[in-house]
Each structure stands twice: as C-alpha cells, then as structure tokens.
Motif scaffolding. Structure first.
Motif, PDB file in Angstrom:
ATOM      1  N   THR A 272       1.085  -1.331   0.261  1.00 16.15           N
ATOM      2  CA  THR A 272       0.258   0.026   0.406  1.00 16.15           C
ATOM      3  C   THR A 272       0.232   1.309  -0.016  1.00 16.15           C
ATOM      4  OG1 THR A 272      -2.034  -1.236   0.629  1.00 16.15           O
ATOM      5  CG2 THR A 272      -1.499   1.082   1.547  1.00 16.15           C
TER       6      THR A 272
ATOM      7  N   GLY B 221      -1.419   8.379  10.563  1.00 20.10           N
ATOM      8  CA  GLY B 221      -1.661   7.117  10.789  1.00 20.10           C
ATOM      9  C   GLY B 221       0.414   6.093  11.106  1.00 20.10           C
ATOM     10  N   ARG B 222      -0.118   5.727  12.155  1.00 21.60           N
ATOM     11  CA  ARG B 222       1.822   4.535  12.010  1.00 21.60           C
ATOM     12  C   ARG B 222       1.679   3.447  12.461  1.00 21.60           C
ATOM     13  NH1 ARG B 222       2.853   6.668  18.254  1.00 21.60           N
ATOM     14  NH2 ARG B 222      -0.122   6.470  19.218  1.00 21.60           N
ATOM     15  N   SER B 223       0.515   2.701  11.530  1.00 24.97           N
ATOM     16  CA  SER B 223       0.355   1.697  11.457  1.00 24.97           C
ATOM     17  C   SER B 223       1.703   1.457  11.141  1.00 24.97           C
ATOM     18  CB  SER B 223      -0.728   0.898  10.842  1.00 24.97           C
ATOM     19  OG  SER B 223      -0.848   0.777   9.315  1.00 24.97           O
TER      20      SER B 223
ATOM     21  N   ILE C 259       1.579  -1.518   8.600  1.00 22.55           N
ATOM     22  CA  ILE C 259       1.337  -1.685   7.075  1.00 22.55           C
ATOM     23  C   ILE C 259       0.866  -0.642   6.704  1.00 22.55           C
ATOM     24  CG2 ILE C 259       0.216  -4.116   8.133  1.00 22.55           C
ATOM     25  CD1 ILE C 259      -2.722  -3.061   7.217  1.00 22.55           C
TER      26      ILE C 259
ATOM     27  N   HIS D 213      -0.886  11.197  14.321  1.00 18.40           N
ATOM     28  CA  HIS D 213      -1.245   9.753  15.294  1.00 18.40           C
ATOM     29  C   HIS D 213      -2.406  10.073  16.852  1.00 18.40           C
ATOM     30  CE1 HIS D 213       1.230  10.647  18.919  1.00 18.40           C
ATOM     31  NE2 HIS D 213       2.011  10.423  17.615  1.00 18.40           N
ATOM     32  N   SER D 214      -3.217   9.326  16.583  1.00 19.05           N
ATOM     33  CA  SER D 214      -4.244   9.678  17.726  1.00 19.05           C
ATOM     34  C   SER D 214      -3.813  10.529  19.004  1.00 19.05           C
ATOM     35  CB  SER D 214      -4.831   8.121  18.029  1.00 19.05           C
ATOM     36  OG  SER D 214      -4.246   7.508  18.993  1.00 19.05           O
TER      37      SER D 214
ATOM     38  N   ALA E  93      -3.803   7.797   6.585  1.00 15.92           N
ATOM     39  CA  ALA E  93      -3.956   6.307   6.351  1.00 15.92           C
ATOM     40  C   ALA E  93      -4.413   6.026   7.620  1.00 15.92           C
ATOM     41  CB  ALA E  93      -2.808   4.974   6.505  1.00 15.92           C
ATOM     42  N   VAL E  94      -6.060   6.426   8.122  1.00 13.04           N
ATOM     43  CA  VAL E  94      -6.375   6.599   9.681  1.00 13.04           C
ATOM     44  C   VAL E  94      -7.432   5.545   9.745  1.00 13.04           C
ATOM     45  CG1 VAL E  94      -7.865   7.586  11.360  1.00 13.04           C
ATOM     46  CG2 VAL E  94      -5.381   8.712   9.765  1.00 13.04           C
ATOM     47  N   GLY E  95      -8.424   5.369   8.273  1.00 15.84           N
ATOM     48  CA  GLY E  95      -9.918   4.915   9.070  1.00 15.84           C
ATOM     49  C   GLY E  95     -10.594   5.499   9.565  1.00 15.84           C
TER      50      GLY E  95
ATOM     51  N   MET F  41     -12.279  13.011   8.215  1.00 13.31           N
ATOM     52  CA  MET F  41     -11.554  13.527   8.871  1.00 13.31           C
ATOM     53  C   MET F  41     -10.613  14.538   8.852  1.00 13.31           C
ATOM     54  SD  MET F  41      -8.890  11.569  11.673  1.00 13.31           S
ATOM     55  CE  MET F  41      -7.568  12.291  11.193  1.00 13.31           C
TER      56      MET F  41
ATOM     57  N   VAL G 226      -5.485   7.166   1.390  1.00 10.96           N
ATOM     58  CA  VAL G 226      -5.709   5.722   1.994  1.00 10.96           C
ATOM     59  C   VAL G 226      -6.832   5.060   2.794  1.00 10.96           C
ATOM     60  CG1 VAL G 226      -4.497   3.566   2.421  1.00 10.96           C
ATOM     61  CG2 VAL G 226      -3.110   5.511   1.805  1.00 10.96           C
ATOM     62  N   GLY G 227      -7.723   6.022   3.423  1.00 10.13           N
ATOM     63  CA  GLY G 227      -8.372   5.020   3.903  1.00 10.13           C
ATOM     64  C   GLY G 227      -9.699   4.457   3.319  1.00 10.13           C
ATOM     65  N   ILE G 228     -10.096   3.579   3.714  1.00 10.34           N
ATOM     66  CA  ILE G 228     -11.084   3.011   2.941  1.00 10.34           C
ATOM     67  C   ILE G 228     -12.116   2.770   4.197  1.00 10.34           C
ATOM     68  CG2 ILE G 228     -12.310   0.559   1.707  1.00 10.34           C
ATOM     69  CD1 ILE G 228      -9.513   0.202   1.139  1.00 10.34           C
ATOM     70  N   ASN G 229     -13.505   3.612   4.212  1.00  8.92           N
ATOM     71  CA  ASN G 229     -14.138   3.538   5.712  1.00  8.92           C
ATOM     72  C   ASN G 229     -15.543   3.449   5.304  1.00  8.92           C
ATOM     73  OD1 ASN G 229     -12.095   4.064   7.402  1.00  8.92           O
ATOM     74  ND2 ASN G 229     -12.739   6.347   5.774  1.00  8.92           N
TER      75      ASN G 229
ATOM     76  N   THR H 104      -2.526  -0.918  -4.866  1.00 17.09           N
ATOM     77  CA  THR H 104      -1.877  -2.390  -3.468  1.00 17.09           C
ATOM     78  C   THR H 104      -1.955  -3.660  -4.485  1.00 17.09           C
ATOM     79  OG1 THR H 104      -2.702  -0.714  -1.787  1.00 17.09           O
ATOM     80  CG2 THR H 104      -2.642  -3.523  -1.631  1.00 17.09           C
TER      81      THR H 104
HETATM   82  P1  NDP Z   1      -5.075   1.286  11.639  1.00 14.76           P
HETATM   83  O1  NDP Z   1      -6.041   1.244  12.683  1.00 14.76           O
HETATM   84  O2  NDP Z   1      -3.538  -0.070  11.944  1.00 14.76           O
HETATM   85  O3  NDP Z   1      -4.022   1.710  11.977  1.00 14.76           O
HETATM   86  C1  NDP Z   1      -4.559   3.301  12.142  1.00 14.76           C
HETATM   87  C2  NDP Z   1      -3.688   4.450  12.723  1.00 14.76           C
HETATM   88  O4  NDP Z   1      -4.475   5.932  12.085  1.00 14.76           O
HETATM   89  C3  NDP Z   1      -3.538   4.515  13.890  1.00 14.76           C
HETATM   90  O5  NDP Z   1      -1.552   4.972  13.725  1.00 14.76           O
HETATM   91  C4  NDP Z   1      -4.074   5.331  14.927  1.00 14.76           C
HETATM   92  O6  NDP Z   1      -3.268   5.840  15.985  1.00 14.76           O
HETATM   93  C5  NDP Z   1      -3.841   6.514  13.798  1.00 14.76           C
HETATM   94  N1  NDP Z   1      -5.300   7.691  13.821  1.00 14.76           N
HETATM   95  C6  NDP Z   1      -6.896   6.808  14.626  1.00 14.76           C
HETATM   96  N2  NDP Z   1      -7.330   8.167  14.996  1.00 14.76           N
HETATM   97  C7  NDP Z   1      -6.689   9.420  14.828  1.00 14.76           C
HETATM   98  C8  NDP Z   1      -6.576  10.058  15.018  1.00 14.76           C
HETATM   99  N3  NDP Z   1      -8.006  10.815  15.273  1.00 14.76           N
HETATM  100  N4  NDP Z   1      -6.330  11.428  14.745  1.00 14.76           N
HETATM  101  C9  NDP Z   1      -5.062  10.741  13.891  1.00 14.76           C
HETATM  102  N5  NDP Z   1      -4.728   9.840  13.843  1.00 14.76           N
HETATM  103  C10 NDP Z   1      -5.602   8.519  14.260  1.00 14.76           C
HETATM  104  O7  NDP Z   1      -5.362   0.764  10.456  1.00 14.76           O
HETATM  105  P2  NDP Z   1      -4.494   0.726   8.864  1.00 14.76           P
HETATM  106  O8  NDP Z   1      -3.453   2.018   9.094  1.00 14.76           O
HETATM  107  O9  NDP Z   1      -3.953  -0.315   8.713  1.00 14.76           O
HETATM  108  O10 NDP Z   1      -6.208   1.448   8.029  1.00 14.76           O
HETATM  109  C11 NDP Z   1      -6.154   2.765   8.255  1.00 14.76           C
HETATM  110  C12 NDP Z   1      -7.052   2.787   6.814  1.00 14.76           C
HETATM  111  O11 NDP Z   1      -6.517   3.024   5.566  1.00 14.76           O
HETATM  112  C13 NDP Z   1      -8.068   2.185   6.910  1.00 14.76           C
HETATM  113  O12 NDP Z   1      -9.258   2.809   6.240  1.00 14.76           O
HETATM  114  C14 NDP Z   1      -7.878   1.049   6.210  1.00 14.76           C
HETATM  115  O13 NDP Z   1      -9.578   0.429   5.571  1.00 14.76           O
HETATM  116  C15 NDP Z   1      -7.162   2.027   5.224  1.00 14.76           C
HETATM  117  N6  NDP Z   1      -6.810   0.510   3.684  1.00 14.76           N
HETATM  118  C16 NDP Z   1      -6.456   0.751   2.253  1.00 14.76           C
HETATM  119  C17 NDP Z   1      -5.603   0.055   2.034  1.00 14.76           C
HETATM  120  C18 NDP Z   1      -5.485   0.221   0.246  1.00 14.76           C
HETATM  121  O14 NDP Z   1      -5.401  -1.106  -0.335  1.00 14.76           O
HETATM  122  N7  NDP Z   1      -5.949   1.088   0.070  1.00 14.76           N
HETATM  123  C19 NDP Z   1      -4.671  -0.890   2.128  1.00 14.76           C
HETATM  124  C20 NDP Z   1      -5.113  -0.989   4.143  1.00 14.76           C
HETATM  125  C21 NDP Z   1      -5.260  -0.160   4.871  1.00 14.76           C
HETATM  126  P3  NDP Z   1      -2.515   5.432  17.197  1.00 14.76           P
HETATM  127  O15 NDP Z   1      -1.059   4.390  16.063  1.00 14.76           O
HETATM  128  O16 NDP Z   1      -1.797   6.077  18.332  1.00 14.76           O
HETATM  129  O17 NDP Z   1      -3.216   4.298  17.214  1.00 14.76           O
END
Ligand code: NDP
Length: 295
Positions: A145, A169-171, A173, A193-194, A212-214, A218, A233-236, A276
């Motif tokens: 991704t 976002g800091r996941s 993946i 991040h959050s 990439a938050v989800g 936002m 990147v988000g898919i919600n 991706t």
């Molecule tokens: P995760 O839930 O693993 O990570 C989300 C990140 O966002 C975390 O680091 C979190 O912070 C941060 N976050 C959450 N809420 C907030 C906020 N209010 N403000 C700032 N940062 C915030 O998700 P993924 O990384 O796996 O996926 C993110 C999005 O991307 C999802 O919508 C998913 O569906 C989509 N996705 C899309 C793909 C594609 O192919 N297009 C592939 C993979 C994912 P903290 O670390 O502090 O918890």
C-alpha cells in the motif's frame, strides 16, 4: 473555482498490470516457469475474504498462479505455521501472504516472522521493515500500500525531494512504512497519530499528505494547504440508503472540500486501492525473477 487533478489509481494500476502480464509471458517462454502466490486467510471476516478474492482474480489476470488456504477462525498458531513452512519449502510458490488482521488469539508478529524473507511479498517481515528503515540497506520487498502511494506520486510527476510531507497514521502496514519511504525520497516527514495535538496545524504546512487512519471525512478542507497533493488511503464504509448494499466506501479525506483546495488528490475508491494489488503482483513477479535468476 479551483479543482484538483484527480490521480487515477485505477488506470495507473491497469498499466502496471499490463506490463507485469507481458513480463510474465516473457519469463514463461524463456524459463517455463510462472510465478506463484500463496494466500492464507484465517477466519471469516467479510472484508478480508473480499480482499483475498480480489487478489486471486488479479493474479489470474496477469498469469500468476495462486494458491489459497482458508483456515477456521479458531485455528491454532501451529496450524498456520505449518502452512507457512509448507509454502516456504515449495519452489512453485514465490510469494506468501497472510491476510491481516489475524484473529486475536494468534501472534501476528511471530507468524509474519516465519515467512521466508525471499517470499515476503507483503514486506511485513521484520528484516524487510528493518532494512527499509536503515540507511544504505535495501529491503527485498516494500509493503504494497505505501509503495503504491509513492508510485502514484511519482507517476503523477509530484516532486518529493525537499518537500514537507505529513503521514496521518503509524500502523505497521501503511503509515509507518509510508513515512520511511517518503524519507527515502528525501521528503521531510511528520507523522500524525491518535495522540497528536492539533493535527490540522501540521497538515496545513504539508506539501504532501498521505492519510491512513480509517476515519471517514476526518481531514477537512481547512486542514489542507492550497496546492498540496493528497493521497487518501482510507477505506471506510458509511451508511448510504441509496446504495443497494446499504453503505458506500469513502476515504479519510473530505473529498468535496479537499478537491477544491489541493492541486491533486486520489479518489476513494479508485485511488490507492487498485495500486495496492498492482504492487503485490509486482512484488510477486520480482520474487519469481530473483529465484529463477531471470532478468
Ligand atoms: P490502523 O487502525 O492499523 O491504524 C490507524 C492509524 O491511524 C493509527 O496509527 C492511529 O493512531 C491513527 N489514528 C486513529 N485515529 C486517529 C485520529 N483521530 N487522528 C490521527 N490519527 C489517528 O489502520 P491501517 O493503517 O491498517 O489502515 C488505515 C486505513 O487505510 C483504513 O481505513 C484501512 O481500511 C485503509 N487501508 C487501505 C488499503 C488500500 O489498499 N487502499 C490497505 C490497507 C488499509 P495510533 O497509532 O495512535 O493508534
């Protein structure tokens, strides 16, 4: 009224898939070998099943042979590991992918760590991530991704060197490897991040935003600097009575607002998603070329 260029991930991904298909037939003709990708799905999450189905279809469309294993939700770690080591030893399998997230009783880090480094087409093995983070090192594979995000920036002619980038976002993946890749491209990177206070103050400074938050919608228009480039990147899923499924998919970014302020933006769907999968196919082809010493 200004309007951003739409970065068409679907068409960029299609071109990449066509190149991959050509390379695969060239390889098949000269070596008799076709690349193979094994996908392991544990449990019955609907979204994961859809992703696996799409990956399988994409493999078929370019000539990659796919091997799918579907395991029950309550599978033991041992069972999952058994399949991974089987694929590790199988020369017809060039890439191994464990669909995430895993059911919570399974140790994700332990399982990813067992995938052979040469077959880690998702790029999640700690050594591949470590090499991505280290100066002077080259990972064998980069996570699909974030790689797709960078590829979209490059293909759209966006200059990255010296630019201010914010990754939201800091996941493991998406967010973290996206930040590492942007640094490799010589951007100055801030990670939100959050627990970040006033994220909009940071994003407003950014030339490039990768979100990439989800969280649907936002990132508001007011979070964005005029002329910046936004990769969503988000898919919600959000409720939508007008859609036959009862919901539709939106990104993290409020597209309506952002597309009036940014200079370029990816849509959801049709932006990062198709990239991706294209990157997964590309990584699998690279794995097969490497093992078969085919240039
Ligand atoms: P995760 O839930 O693993 O990570 C989300 C990140 O966002 C975390 O680091 C979190 O912070 C941060 N976050 C959450 N809420 C907030 C906020 N209010 N403000 C700032 N940062 C915030 O998700 P993924 O990384 O796996 O996926 C993110 C999005 O991307 C999802 O919508 C998913 O569906 C989509 N996705 C899309 C793909 C594609 O192919 N297009 C592939 C993979 C994912 P903290 O670390 O502090 O918890």
């Amino acid at each position: 009224e200004a309007s951003a260029k739409v970065i068409d991930g679907k068409s960029v991904a299609k071109e990449i898939r066509e190149e991959i298909a050509t390379e695969i037939s060239r390889m098949k003709e000269s070596t008799g070998v076709v690349p193979g990708l094994a996908v392991i799905l544990v449990g019955d999450r609907k979204d994961s099943a859809t992703y696996v189905r799409n990956k399988k279809k994409a493999c078929e469309s370019v000539g990659i042979k796919s091997y799918e294993v579907q395991l029950a939700e309550d599978s033991s770690e041992q069972e999952v590991l058994k399949y991974i080591s089987g694929f590790n030893d199988d020369p017809s399998v060039n890439g191994i992918l464990v669909q995430l997230p895993l059911p919570s009783h399974l140790d994700e880090a332990k399982i990813l760590n067992v995938i052979s480094l040469e077959k880690d087409v998702d790029g999640f093995h700690p050594l591949n991530i470590g090499n991505l983070a280290m100066q002077g090192m080259e990972p064998l594979f980069v996570p699909c991704t974030p790689k797709g995000c960078i590829e979209l920036l490059l293909q759209s002619g966006v200059e990255i060197m010296g630019k201010k980038a914010v990754v939201i976002g800091r996941s493991n993946i998406v967010g973290m490897p996206a930040a590492l890749l942007l640094q490799r491209e010589d951007a100055t990177v801030t990670v939100v991040h959050s627990r970040t206070k006033n994220p909009e103050e940071l994003t407003r400074e950014a030339d490039i935003i990768i979100s990439a938050v989800g969280q649907p919608n936002m990132v508001k228009g007011s979070w964005i600097k005029p002329g910046s480039v936004v990769i969503d990147v988000g898919i919600n899923p959000v409720e939508d009575a007008k859609s036959p499924r009862g919901y539709r998919l939106v990104g993290d970014v409020c597209y309506e607002e952002a597309s009036k302020i940014a200079s370029a933006i990816t849509p959801v769907p049709g932006g990062v998603g198709p990239m991706t999968i294209a990157m997964l196919l590309s990584n699998t082809l690279a794995a097969a070329k490497r093992t078969n010493n085919f240039k």
